[in-house]
Design an enzyme around this catalytic site. Structure first.
Site, PDB file in Angstrom:
ATOM      1  N   ASP A  86      24.471  14.694  15.494  1.00  0.00           N
ATOM      2  CA  ASP A  86      24.915  13.948  14.314  1.00  0.00           C
ATOM      3  C   ASP A  86      23.780  13.166  13.643  1.00  0.00           C
ATOM      4  O   ASP A  86      22.972  12.521  14.300  1.00  0.00           O
ATOM      5  CB  ASP A  86      26.024  12.963  14.676  1.00  0.00           C
ATOM      6  CG  ASP A  86      26.483  12.183  13.462  1.00  0.00           C
ATOM      7  OD1 ASP A  86      26.825  12.819  12.459  1.00  0.00           O
ATOM      8  OD2 ASP A  86      26.453  10.943  13.500  1.00  0.00           O
ATOM      9  N   ASN A 143      21.835   9.895  18.400  1.00  0.00           N
ATOM     10  CA  ASN A 143      20.567   9.708  17.671  1.00  0.00           C
ATOM     11  C   ASN A 143      19.929   8.343  17.951  1.00  0.00           C
ATOM     12  O   ASN A 143      19.621   7.569  17.052  1.00  0.00           O
ATOM     13  CB  ASN A 143      20.773   9.912  16.163  1.00  0.00           C
ATOM     14  CG  ASN A 143      21.785   8.962  15.551  1.00  0.00           C
ATOM     15  OD1 ASN A 143      22.606   8.387  16.254  1.00  0.00           O
ATOM     16  ND2 ASN A 143      21.720   8.806  14.241  1.00  0.00           N
ATOM     17  N   HIS A 188      27.873   4.717  16.160  1.00  0.00           N
ATOM     18  CA  HIS A 188      26.423   4.570  16.410  1.00  0.00           C
ATOM     19  C   HIS A 188      26.193   3.174  16.985  1.00  0.00           C
ATOM     20  O   HIS A 188      26.380   2.178  16.294  1.00  0.00           O
ATOM     21  CB  HIS A 188      25.625   4.753  15.115  1.00  0.00           C
ATOM     22  CG  HIS A 188      25.734   6.139  14.546  1.00  0.00           C
ATOM     23  ND1 HIS A 188      24.928   7.187  14.934  1.00  0.00           N
ATOM     24  CD2 HIS A 188      26.587   6.659  13.634  1.00  0.00           C
ATOM     25  CE1 HIS A 188      25.260   8.287  14.289  1.00  0.00           C
ATOM     26  NE2 HIS A 188      26.278   8.006  13.478  1.00  0.00           N
ATOM     27  N   ASP A 220      32.312   6.613  12.119  1.00  0.00           N
ATOM     28  CA  ASP A 220      30.896   6.764  11.754  1.00  0.00           C
ATOM     29  C   ASP A 220      30.263   5.386  11.519  1.00  0.00           C
ATOM     30  O   ASP A 220      29.465   5.190  10.605  1.00  0.00           O
ATOM     31  CB  ASP A 220      30.710   7.672  10.529  1.00  0.00           C
ATOM     32  CG  ASP A 220      29.258   8.160  10.398  1.00  0.00           C
ATOM     33  OD1 ASP A 220      28.425   7.834  11.281  1.00  0.00           O
ATOM     34  OD2 ASP A 220      28.964   8.851   9.401  1.00  0.00           O
ATOM     35  N   ASN A 233      25.978   9.163   4.533  1.00  0.00           N
ATOM     36  CA  ASN A 233      25.835  10.595   4.684  1.00  0.00           C
ATOM     37  C   ASN A 233      26.918  11.115   5.621  1.00  0.00           C
ATOM     38  O   ASN A 233      26.979  10.680   6.764  1.00  0.00           O
ATOM     39  CB  ASN A 233      24.444  10.913   5.264  1.00  0.00           C
ATOM     40  CG  ASN A 233      24.122  12.376   5.189  1.00  0.00           C
ATOM     41  OD1 ASN A 233      24.761  13.111   4.440  1.00  0.00           O
ATOM     42  ND2 ASN A 233      23.150  12.824   5.959  1.00  0.00           N
ATOM     43  N   HIS A 284      33.070  13.942  10.197  1.00  0.00           N
ATOM     44  CA  HIS A 284      33.121  13.357   8.854  1.00  0.00           C
ATOM     45  C   HIS A 284      33.220  14.347   7.697  1.00  0.00           C
ATOM     46  O   HIS A 284      32.400  14.380   6.805  1.00  0.00           O
ATOM     47  CB  HIS A 284      31.962  12.392   8.606  1.00  0.00           C
ATOM     48  CG  HIS A 284      30.593  12.876   8.970  1.00  0.00           C
ATOM     49  ND1 HIS A 284      30.112  14.122   8.656  1.00  0.00           N
ATOM     50  CD2 HIS A 284      29.586  12.233   9.610  1.00  0.00           C
ATOM     51  CE1 HIS A 284      28.876  14.226   9.092  1.00  0.00           C
ATOM     52  NE2 HIS A 284      28.527  13.106   9.683  1.00  0.00           N
ATOM     53  N   HIS A 318      27.647  17.988  12.494  1.00  0.00           N
ATOM     54  CA  HIS A 318      27.351  17.284  11.239  1.00  0.00           C
ATOM     55  C   HIS A 318      27.014  18.390  10.240  1.00  0.00           C
ATOM     56  O   HIS A 318      25.927  18.943  10.260  1.00  0.00           O
ATOM     57  CB  HIS A 318      26.172  16.341  11.466  1.00  0.00           C
ATOM     58  CG  HIS A 318      25.618  15.706  10.225  1.00  0.00           C
ATOM     59  ND1 HIS A 318      25.633  14.344  10.010  1.00  0.00           N
ATOM     60  CD2 HIS A 318      25.006  16.229   9.136  1.00  0.00           C
ATOM     61  CE1 HIS A 318      25.070  14.078   8.842  1.00  0.00           C
ATOM     62  NE2 HIS A 318      24.672  15.199   8.298  1.00  0.00           N
ATOM     63  N   ARG A 355      23.221   2.399  18.474  1.00  0.00           N
ATOM     64  CA  ARG A 355      21.804   2.115  18.186  1.00  0.00           C
ATOM     65  C   ARG A 355      20.946   1.754  19.402  1.00  0.00           C
ATOM     66  O   ARG A 355      19.746   1.592  19.259  1.00  0.00           O
ATOM     67  CB  ARG A 355      21.647   0.998  17.145  1.00  0.00           C
ATOM     68  CG  ARG A 355      22.319   1.290  15.812  1.00  0.00           C
ATOM     69  CD  ARG A 355      21.648   2.408  15.075  1.00  0.00           C
ATOM     70  NE  ARG A 355      22.203   2.567  13.733  1.00  0.00           N
ATOM     71  CZ  ARG A 355      22.482   3.741  13.164  1.00  0.00           C
ATOM     72  NH1 ARG A 355      22.219   4.871  13.805  1.00  0.00           N
ATOM     73  NH2 ARG A 355      22.974   3.797  11.949  1.00  0.00           N
TER      74      ARG A 355
END
Lengths: 438, 334
Positions: A154, A94, A62, A307, A280, A234, A181, A64
């Site tokens: 995800d 995301n 990620h 992750d 998570n 994951h 996910h 961001r």
């Protein structure tokens, strides 16, 4: 670009040899390395005793950006990646706006190219806005400059079985893969941690293993039915390992990932309500940890994906329920794998190269990553000192966030150098800025 | 004892000591002048992120009877569901010099975080956090049980006594109950035996590791002649699909797990009925049961003040560095 001569490196942990990097490729190996024309002006890196691996590839990062540049940017995240030994990362979808159009994935891809620390391959969202309702324009993303091959919502599960079926079918047109996910949403409403003995005592709403396993089981059957390939992100429970093992034995085209933290941390850590351990899928039990290690060792699990999930301080400096899910991982992943798999004798370094480079590159359909260390191959390489030990200090990492579950922990191994197509992104354990002749 | 965060933090000696101190506090409350000067000049903040009139008033009364300055900080309804507000609120209270923070929070673990994140140097008292703990409730329940069931029913001095040999049935929504979690731990610490009675949907996965036996049948459990029955509040919303669909209807719940006159009559003569309140009359407990002479529910409220006085006294006036204490060392001002 100057050539680089690595002296005494141990490719995949094997016998020491010299390796010459020139013109972006491995130009020579062994005795030829010193006699090669390019070796004359080459910078020499003393790699005595160091393990040489193909550059690591992360299928699960990620970054961001766009949207949460306070937590991480493509630049800061790829600097962390380089320091962790990675030469390619897949940036999860995301973001805000979501990576669900060709425009956004191309933006992220270009940010990665401009930064220059590691190849950035954007993951495309499966559904518009990660809402799980209608397919995003997957083909447009696949045909964009970013050449997206991995699609994932995800953070959220593609829980509608029809939407999942359609996605699995649709991506076959461009050899894509749906990375799921696995989290049944109704079974995990308001979930805060693994459901079991510890959650019962702490009074935190549980995230039961079955909520992951039910989706994994459904998806492998869907993948079989429509003849598609599936990647399980994951994977965290013993039951999921069993299901994937069964699916592979049945010939289903499924691959699976485990994170470094699920290889070593358990739900017992939640007892102190420290939000650094909120993630998570949640940290599971010691039995699950052993099951995912065994699954990684026997090939049921194909790859270790970080992750890497950076979060701004205020999103972790609070009570458990208010905290964000996720932990950083790019700069600790290789050390964790060394600790739990190599130092325990379950893995050779060749196995590490397989699960952290070759397999993720193959799943992501990357050219030029995850390749053997051989003459003519792209010089995407990582040098590791397996004898080093270091204490993790999040404030000293390159990632812009400090939510490492390993803060203050001593881990084995240290990335000494990373090469991206022959250019050093890391030397002597420190970043080499692009533009600096290297 | 630096903080009181969980019933599990209390050793048997500490738990008995709290009860003994509470008994001394209760004795002072029979006097005409109820106020003690013990905590004069100390500041107690009631930090309530969740509605709870009765618990807040109980703590407020306790602190005031000990002459502490009391600040009530009700954060419910403001933009405090986000965590940073807990931190900022704590820093604010610290700056104002709170000696103790009594916290009620909807998030399990929030008092633990408050006590350990370095945001406040005051003593933290957990007044109920999410589905986790409510230690002063367990202490007041234990105090009530000791008064009624230990010794010769209130006529002999029970100082120093625990609850060894007692059998307590805890009935209802164990899954969501911080009262149940605290009581299971404290009753065990004090030597009592616990039976949890609930439909399987209202028991947490993992309950088999708790120091209690589990029954799905209230009549079976009552047939074992428990010394006390503790009824837990059940929220009607839990039956709806949005609430989780834990039981089919309130009526079915009442038939299976409600304490009514018929079930009350099967109890041994000495047995008492407890409820942490507020009650849902007609759901988990009938009016007959709630108002019967066996019900000690109103007395629980009064005992709550004495127990909370004891806790505040021990945290603020006692030697906070000591973790164990004998009853001889207690010196409640006469």
């Amino acid at each position: 670009m100057t050539a680089t001569l690595l002296t005494g490196a141990r490719p995949l942990g094997g016998d020491p040899t010299d390796v010459l990097l020139a013109d972006g490729v491995v130009a020579a190996l062994g005795a030829d390395a010193r006699t090669h024309d390019a070796a004359r002006d080459a910078r020499v890196v003393d790699a005595d005793g160091l393990v040489l691996l193909p550059g690591l590839v992360d299928l699960h990062t990620h970054l961001r950006e766009p949207g949460r540049e306070d937590a991480e940017t493509v630049a800061s995240g790829t600097r962390a990646a380089a320091l962790g030994g990675f030469t390619a990362v897949h940036a999860m979808a995301n973001t805000t706006p979501t990576q669900d159009t060709a425009g956004v994935v191309e933006q992220v891809w270009r940010l990665g190219r401009d930064a220059g620390y590691a190849d950035v391959h954007p993951v495309g969202a499966v559904t518009v806005g990660l809402e799980g309702e209608r397919l995003a324009e997957l083909q447009a993303m696949a045909r964009s400059a970013a050449r997206v091959r991995v699609f994932s919502d995800d953070g959220k599960c593609v829980h509608d079985p029809v939407v999942m079926r359609r996605a699995l079918e649709y991506v076959k047109a461009f050899d894509g893969v749906v990375a799921q996910h696995a989290q049944e949403p109704r079974l995990t409403a308001d979930a805060q941690m693994h459901e079991g003995v510890v959650s019962a005592e702490l009074g935190l709403t549980g995230w039961p293993a079955v909520a992951e396993e039910a989706i994994v089981a459904r998806d492998v059957l869907l993948a079989e039915h429509v003849g598609s390939r599936l990647h399980v992100l994951h994977l965290s429970t013993a039951g999921s390992v069993e299901i994937v093992r069964w699916a592979k034995a049945r010939g289903i085209d499924v691959t699976a990932e485990v994170t470094p933290h699920h290889l070593v941390l358990t739900d017992e850590l939640v007892r102190g309500y420290d939000p650094r351990y909120k993630v998570n899928p949640p940290l599971r039990t010691a039995q699950d940890v052993e099951a995912v290690r065994a699954g990684l060792a026997d090939g049921t699990i194909d790859t270790v994906g970080t992750d890497h999930a950076p979060h701004a301080r205020e999103d972790k400096d609070c009570e458990w329920a208010a905290a964000a899910f996720g932990m950083t991982g790019l700069e600790t992943a290789l050390s964790v794998v060394q600790q739990v798999m190599v130092d325990t004798g379950r893995f050779t370094w060749a196995d590490v190269a397989r699960v952290m480079s070759a397999a993720p590159a193959r799943i992501g359909r990357l050219d030029g990553q995850g390749r053997p260390i051989a003459v003519g191959e792209p010089a995407n390489l990582t040098l590791v000192d397996p004898t080093a030990r270091r204490v993790v200090v999040p404030e000293q990492q390159a990632t812009a966030s400090v939510n490492s579950p390993f803060a203050g922990t001593e881990l084995p191994g240290r990335v000494v150098a990373t090469f991206l197509r022959g250019r050093a992104t890391v030397l002597d354990g420190a970043l080499v800025e692009p533009g600096v002749p290297a | 004892m630096r903080h009181l965060l969980s019933a599990a933090d209390l050793s048997p000696a500490q738990a008995v000591h709290v009860l003994d101190t509470a008994a001394q506090m209760a004795a002072t409350q029979a006097r005409e002048i109820k106020k003690l000067p013990t905590l004069r000049g100390r500041t107690v903040v009631n930090l309530f992120f969740e509605d709870s009139t009765r618990t807040r008033i109980s703590f407020e009364t306790a602190a005031k009877r000990l002459s502490a300055d009391v600040i009530n900080f009700s954060a419910k309804g403001s933009s405090v569901s986000k965590g940073e507000s807990l931190k900022d609120t704590a820093l604010t209270l610290q700056a104002m010099g709170a000696d103790a923070v009594v916290i009620r929070h909807q998030a399990s673990g929030a008092p633990h975080t408050l006590a350990h994140a370095g945001w406040t140097s005051g003593a933290v008292v957990n007044a109920g956090d999410g589905m986790h703990q409510h230690p002063t409730q367990a202490l007041l329940d234990a105090y009530t049980l000791r008064r009624h069931l230990v010794g010769d029913r209130g006529t002999t001095d029970t100082t120093g006594r625990d609850l060894a040999g007692l059998h307590v049935a805890i009935v209802g929504d164990v899954l969501h109950s911080r009262v149940a979690r605290s009581n299971v731990q404290l009753l065990r610490t004090l030597g009592a035996r616990v039976t949890l009675v609930a439909p399987p949907t209202l028991l947490p996965v993992g309950v088999h590791t708790w120091p209690a036996t589990v029954s799905y049948d209230l009549d079976d459990a009552l047939a074992t002649r428990p010394d006390a029955v503790m009824m837990l509040r059940v929220q009607r919303e839990r039956m709806s699909s949005a609430g989780g669909g834990f039981f089919p209807s309130p009526l079915e719940y009442t038939r299976g797990y409600g304490l009514d006159a018929r079930r009350l009559a099967t109890l041994p003569d000495h047995a008492v009925v407890l409820h942490p309140g507020p009650m849902n009359r007609g759901l988990e407990i009938s009016a007959d049961a709630a108002d019967s002479p066996r019900a000690v529910i109103v007395e629980q409220v009064a005992n709550g003040v004495a127990v909370r006085m004891a806790v505040l006294y021990l945290l603020l006036a006692g030697d906070g560095t000591r973790t164990t204490r004998t009853t001889d060392e207690t010196k409640v001002p006469a």
